[in-house]
Design an enzyme around this catalytic site. Structure first.
Site, PDB file in Angstrom:
ATOM      1  N   GLU A 191       4.215  -3.109   4.861  1.00 40.44           N
ATOM      2  CA  GLU A 191       2.947  -3.620   4.341  1.00 40.44           C
ATOM      3  C   GLU A 191       1.879  -3.678   5.423  1.00 40.44           C
ATOM      4  OE1 GLU A 191       4.556  -6.288   0.631  1.00 40.44           O
ATOM      5  OE2 GLU A 191       3.937  -7.347   2.432  1.00 40.44           O
ATOM      6  N   GLU A 228       9.544   5.141   0.126  1.00 37.24           N
ATOM      7  CA  GLU A 228       9.635   6.596   0.017  1.00 37.24           C
ATOM      8  C   GLU A 228       8.787   7.278   1.084  1.00 37.24           C
ATOM      9  OE1 GLU A 228       9.125   4.469  -2.380  1.00 37.24           O
ATOM     10  OE2 GLU A 228      10.368   4.916  -4.123  1.00 37.24           O
ATOM     11  N   CYS A 243       7.486   4.230  -7.607  1.00 39.73           N
ATOM     12  CA  CYS A 243       6.192   4.131  -8.291  1.00 39.73           C
ATOM     13  C   CYS A 243       5.689   5.537  -8.596  1.00 39.73           C
ATOM     14  CB  CYS A 243       5.199   3.344  -7.434  1.00 39.73           C
ATOM     15  SG  CYS A 243       4.519   4.256  -6.024  1.00 39.73           S
TER      16      CYS A 243
END
Ligand code: ZN
Length: 142
Positions: free
Chosen positions: A52, A63, A98
């Site tokens: 993050e 990923e 995602c």
């Protein structure tokens, strides 16, 4: 879709690598660690964790670091291709990549790449149907 090519022992190994990667996640804001692992077509396992950033939009999914390891660790001009992939949350439960990361994985997928998903084993074409990819750039360029 069932997994015909990847052994259960390999999936166990991939889940272990994903869980190990998950423990390295840098998630001071969301407290939502993610780990991902994949088997390459030259027989290696690559993995990654989410990282993050205080500027939230710059956060890297697991990923992203997996694909970075793929490129950095591959021999030859082009990176190896991904054959099998799994992704876990902080409890070790399977997570779906995602939408952005499905595209990221597609770019580096071998034909028929298998993903372990929340609804069983699926091919890359099933998780990102009609994907835009490198062949489109080659076939449709002016
Ligand atoms: Zn993602």
């Amino acid at each position: 879709m069932t997994d015909a090519k990847i052994s259960e022992a390999t999936w166990v190994e991939l889940r272990g690598a994903a869980n190990a990667a998950m423990t390295k996640a840098y998630v001071p804001y969301s407290k939502f660690p993610v780990g991902a692992a994949a088997l390459t077509d030259d027989g290696r396992i690559v993995s990654g964790c989410n990282v993050e950033n205080a500027s939230y939009g710059l956060t890297l999914c697991a990923e992203c670091s997996l694909v970075s390891e793929l490129a950095m660790s591959s021999q030859g001009v082009a990176p190896a291709k991904l054959v099998a992939f799994t992704c876990v949350d902080g409890h070790g439960n399977i997570l779906m990549p995602c939408g952005r990361c499905r595209q990221l994985l597609f770019e580096h997928s071998s034909k028929g790449m298998i993903l372990e998903t929340v609804s069983g084993f699926k091919t890359i074409d099933e998780v990102i149907p009609d994907a835009f990819g490198p062949r489109d750039l080659e076939d449709r360029a002016l």
